[in-house]
Design a protein around this motif. Structure first.
Motif, PDB file in Angstrom:
ATOM      1  N   ASP A  61      22.701  56.825  68.243  1.00  9.31           N
ATOM      2  CA  ASP A  61      23.990  57.308  67.724  1.00  9.31           C
ATOM      3  C   ASP A  61      25.015  57.471  68.844  1.00  9.31           C
ATOM      4  O   ASP A  61      26.171  57.073  68.700  1.00  9.31           O
ATOM      5  CB  ASP A  61      23.815  58.641  66.987  1.00  9.31           C
ATOM      6  CG  ASP A  61      23.099  58.485  65.659  1.00  9.31           C
ATOM      7  OD1 ASP A  61      22.994  57.356  65.161  1.00  9.31           O
ATOM      8  OD2 ASP A  61      22.652  59.522  65.127  1.00  9.31           O
ATOM      9  N   ALA A  62      24.594  58.030  69.967  1.00  6.20           N
ATOM     10  CA  ALA A  62      25.502  58.241  71.087  1.00  6.20           C
ATOM     11  C   ALA A  62      25.968  56.899  71.672  1.00  6.20           C
ATOM     12  O   ALA A  62      27.145  56.727  72.007  1.00  6.20           O
ATOM     13  CB  ALA A  62      24.825  59.081  72.168  1.00  6.20           C
ATOM     14  N   ALA A  63      25.057  55.952  71.782  1.00  6.86           N
ATOM     15  CA  ALA A  63      25.409  54.645  72.338  1.00  6.86           C
ATOM     16  C   ALA A  63      26.390  53.904  71.434  1.00  6.86           C
ATOM     17  O   ALA A  63      27.355  53.301  71.912  1.00  6.86           O
ATOM     18  CB  ALA A  63      24.150  53.813  72.548  1.00  6.86           C
ATOM     19  N   LEU A  64      26.165  53.949  70.130  1.00  8.76           N
ATOM     20  CA  LEU A  64      27.075  53.280  69.203  1.00  8.76           C
ATOM     21  C   LEU A  64      28.453  53.946  69.209  1.00  8.76           C
ATOM     22  O   LEU A  64      29.478  53.262  69.170  1.00  8.76           O
ATOM     23  CB  LEU A  64      26.488  53.274  67.793  1.00  8.76           C
ATOM     24  CG  LEU A  64      25.257  52.379  67.610  1.00  8.76           C
ATOM     25  CD1 LEU A  64      24.682  52.559  66.206  1.00  8.76           C
ATOM     26  CD2 LEU A  64      25.570  50.926  67.885  1.00  8.76           C
ATOM     27  N   ALA A  65      28.490  55.259  69.288  1.00 14.20           N
ATOM     28  CA  ALA A  65      29.766  55.974  69.338  1.00 14.20           C
ATOM     29  C   ALA A  65      30.518  55.638  70.626  1.00 14.20           C
ATOM     30  O   ALA A  65      31.734  55.420  70.612  1.00 14.20           O
ATOM     31  CB  ALA A  65      29.535  57.482  69.237  1.00 14.20           C
ATOM     32  N   ALA A  66      29.801  55.572  71.743  1.00 15.88           N
ATOM     33  CA  ALA A  66      30.438  55.234  73.015  1.00 15.88           C
ATOM     34  C   ALA A  66      30.997  53.817  72.977  1.00 15.88           C
ATOM     35  O   ALA A  66      32.110  53.567  73.445  1.00 15.88           O
ATOM     36  CB  ALA A  66      29.440  55.376  74.160  1.00 15.88           C
ATOM     37  N   GLY A  67      30.255  52.901  72.410  1.00 14.73           N
ATOM     38  CA  GLY A  67      30.721  51.525  72.310  1.00 14.73           C
ATOM     39  C   GLY A  67      31.923  51.381  71.404  1.00 14.73           C
ATOM     40  O   GLY A  67      32.804  50.555  71.647  1.00 14.73           O
ATOM     41  N   GLU A  68      31.972  52.204  70.372  1.00 18.60           N
ATOM     42  CA  GLU A  68      33.112  52.166  69.461  1.00 18.60           C
ATOM     43  C   GLU A  68      34.368  52.742  70.117  1.00 18.60           C
ATOM     44  O   GLU A  68      35.464  52.208  69.972  1.00 18.60           O
ATOM     45  CB  GLU A  68      32.786  52.942  68.191  1.00 18.60           C
ATOM     46  CG  GLU A  68      33.855  52.848  67.143  1.00 18.60           C
ATOM     47  CD  GLU A  68      33.458  53.527  65.848  1.00 18.60           C
ATOM     48  OE1 GLU A  68      34.011  53.156  64.812  1.00 18.60           O
ATOM     49  OE2 GLU A  68      32.596  54.427  65.865  1.00 18.60           O
ATOM     50  N   SER A  69      34.209  53.806  70.867  1.00 17.81           N
ATOM     51  CA  SER A  69      35.375  54.446  71.480  1.00 17.81           C
ATOM     52  C   SER A  69      35.815  53.753  72.770  1.00 17.81           C
ATOM     53  O   SER A  69      36.977  53.809  73.144  1.00 17.81           O
ATOM     54  CB  SER A  69      35.105  55.926  71.742  1.00 17.81           C
ATOM     55  OG  SER A  69      34.113  56.081  72.732  1.00 17.81           O
ATOM     56  N   ARG A  70      34.879  53.107  73.464  1.00 15.88           N
ATOM     57  CA  ARG A  70      35.191  52.401  74.714  1.00 15.88           C
ATOM     58  C   ARG A  70      34.503  51.044  74.718  1.00 15.88           C
ATOM     59  O   ARG A  70      33.521  50.823  75.438  1.00 15.88           O
ATOM     60  CB  ARG A  70      34.707  53.225  75.913  1.00 15.88           C
ATOM     61  CG  ARG A  70      35.421  54.541  76.094  1.00 15.88           C
ATOM     62  CD  ARG A  70      34.921  55.305  77.314  1.00 15.88           C
ATOM     63  NE  ARG A  70      33.474  55.434  77.419  1.00 15.88           N
ATOM     64  CZ  ARG A  70      32.727  56.357  76.810  1.00 15.88           C
ATOM     65  NH1 ARG A  70      33.275  57.239  76.009  1.00 15.88           N
ATOM     66  NH2 ARG A  70      31.429  56.399  76.989  1.00 15.88           N
ATOM     67  N   PRO A  71      34.998  50.109  73.900  1.00 15.79           N
ATOM     68  CA  PRO A  71      34.330  48.798  73.812  1.00 15.79           C
ATOM     69  C   PRO A  71      34.401  48.029  75.127  1.00 15.79           C
ATOM     70  O   PRO A  71      35.343  48.193  75.902  1.00 15.79           O
ATOM     71  CB  PRO A  71      35.099  48.068  72.716  1.00 15.79           C
ATOM     72  CG  PRO A  71      36.368  48.795  72.544  1.00 15.79           C
ATOM     73  CD  PRO A  71      36.158  50.197  73.039  1.00 15.79           C
TER      74      PRO A  71
END
Length: 40
Positions: A22-32
């Motif tokens: 969940d944290a990795a997907l959120a980070a990728g979404e906010s900072r692609p």
């Protein structure tokens, strides 16, 4: 798919696996990550 692989690698860490994914997907979404075209 990510959760399935994580569960196979570390079946005793279900909650941690979910948290990490969940944290990795959120980070990728906010900072692609924007890769440069190697042909430029």
């Amino acid at each position: 798919m990510l959760l399935k692989v994580a569960q196979e690698a570390r079946p005793w860490q279900t909650r941690r696996n979910e948290t990490i994914i969940d944290a990795a997907l959120a980070a990728g979404e906010s900072r692609p990550l924007h890769l440069k075209d190697p042909h430029e």
